[in-house]
Design an enzyme around this catalytic site. Structure first.
Site, PDB file in Angstrom:
ATOM      1  N   HIS A  33     116.846  63.195 117.215  1.00 59.42           N
ATOM      2  CA  HIS A  33     115.560  63.689 117.745  1.00 59.42           C
ATOM      3  C   HIS A  33     114.452  62.678 117.449  1.00 59.42           C
ATOM      4  O   HIS A  33     114.293  62.209 116.323  1.00 59.42           O
ATOM      5  CB  HIS A  33     115.249  65.026 117.077  1.00 59.42           C
ATOM      6  CG  HIS A  33     114.080  65.764 117.642  1.00 59.42           C
ATOM      7  ND1 HIS A  33     114.156  66.503 118.806  1.00 59.42           N
ATOM      8  CD2 HIS A  33     112.807  65.906 117.204  1.00 59.42           C
ATOM      9  CE1 HIS A  33     112.979  67.067 119.053  1.00 59.42           C
ATOM     10  NE2 HIS A  33     112.130  66.718 118.091  1.00 59.42           N
ATOM     11  N   HIS A  66     111.255  63.925 122.171  1.00 61.96           N
ATOM     12  CA  HIS A  66     110.294  65.031 122.252  1.00 61.96           C
ATOM     13  C   HIS A  66     108.886  64.438 122.359  1.00 61.96           C
ATOM     14  O   HIS A  66     108.355  63.909 121.385  1.00 61.96           O
ATOM     15  CB  HIS A  66     110.456  65.883 120.983  1.00 61.96           C
ATOM     16  CG  HIS A  66     109.481  67.011 120.857  1.00 61.96           C
ATOM     17  ND1 HIS A  66     109.284  67.678 119.660  1.00 61.96           N
ATOM     18  CD2 HIS A  66     108.661  67.600 121.761  1.00 61.96           C
ATOM     19  CE1 HIS A  66     108.381  68.630 119.838  1.00 61.96           C
ATOM     20  NE2 HIS A  66     107.976  68.600 121.097  1.00 61.96           N
ATOM     21  N   ASP A 175     112.706  73.802 117.101  1.00 63.04           N
ATOM     22  CA  ASP A 175     112.200  72.658 116.334  1.00 63.04           C
ATOM     23  C   ASP A 175     111.077  73.093 115.398  1.00 63.04           C
ATOM     24  O   ASP A 175     110.039  73.576 115.849  1.00 63.04           O
ATOM     25  CB  ASP A 175     111.689  71.619 117.348  1.00 63.04           C
ATOM     26  CG  ASP A 175     111.157  70.341 116.718  1.00 63.04           C
ATOM     27  OD1 ASP A 175     111.266  70.186 115.486  1.00 63.04           O
ATOM     28  OD2 ASP A 175     110.636  69.501 117.484  1.00 63.04           O
TER      29      ASP A 175
END
Ligand code: DX5
Ligand code: ZN
Length: 216
Positions: A33, A66, A175
């Site tokens: 991520h 992200h 998240d």
């Protein structure tokens, strides 16, 4: 049900980016991520394109980017070119959702859309059919190490129901504030991809923490 762990590089040691990426590469985590912050959409600045290079070089795992930036439609293509497999942008960050989706797809990556804790998942009703993933924020975006907001589990359940109703197959990711302590209930609520920053990189044995999360 799919179970994916996506360790957040925001909590990695930036002086040892290659070492920390290789640790994830060896581990049971399938994704990596990458949190991009612009200081406008969120009150913090992290990193951008140049930092993706050493990460992409050190692993073949799925790069889960992200974007916490305004006007993501201007940059999504470049993130795909930098090696992103999934590009997730925020519902709240753009007036051009369709454009973001098209740009990401045309560049060859999968599309994620994210909602902040105060955003109702119902706003995504007519968008869900066009995305590969929905990312539910379980903290206010901007910083690692915050506490998990339990009401985000209701949002996950709502999204599971919406997915079923519309006969879709998008992944539900979550998240913020996730660790082996709460991973069990988060998976049980229907989330399939769990992002974890401080829990993984703060653990004495990060690879063991990842396994613990998967088995929670
Ligand atoms: C926060 C970021 C998260 C962050 C999670 O805005 O989107 O990905 O790295 O960190 P932890 O797992 O420490 O809450
Ligand atoms: Zn994130």
């Amino acid at each position: 049900m799919r179970r994916i762990i996506s360790p957040s590089m925001l909590s990695a040691d930036f002086g040892n980016l290659e070492r920390d990426t290789k640790m994830i590469d060896r581990s049971a985590a399938e994704w990596v991520h990458i949190d991009v912050m612009d200081g406008v959409f969120v009150p913090n600045i992290s990193f951008g394109f140049p930092v993706m290079k050493p990460i992409r070089k050190a692993t073949n795992k799925v790069l889960d980017v992200h974007l916490m930036i305004v006007e993501p439609e201007k940059y999504v293509r470049r993130f795909v070119e930098a090696g992103a497999d999934y590009v997730t942008f925020h519902y709240e960050a753009t007036e051009n959702i369709e454009k973001c989706i098209t740009e990401i797809r045309e560049a060859g990556a999968k599309v994620g859309i994210s909602i902040k804790p105060k955003t109702n998942p119902e706003v995504l009703k007519d968008i869900l059919q066009n995305v590969d993933m929905v990312l539910v924020m379980s903290v206010e975006p901007g910083f690692g190490g915050q506490s998990f907001m339990p009401d985000s589990l209701d949002k996950v359940r709502t999204l599971v129901a919406m997915r079923e109703e519309q006969g879709l197959d998008f992944i539900i990711e979550i998240d913020g504030g996730i660790s082996s302590q709460n991973a069990g209930e988060v998976f049980a609520a229907g989330a399939e991809a769990l992002v974890a920053g401080s829990a993984v990189f703060g653990a004495a044995d990060p690879e063991a923490e990842i396994v613990k999360m998967l088995e929670a």
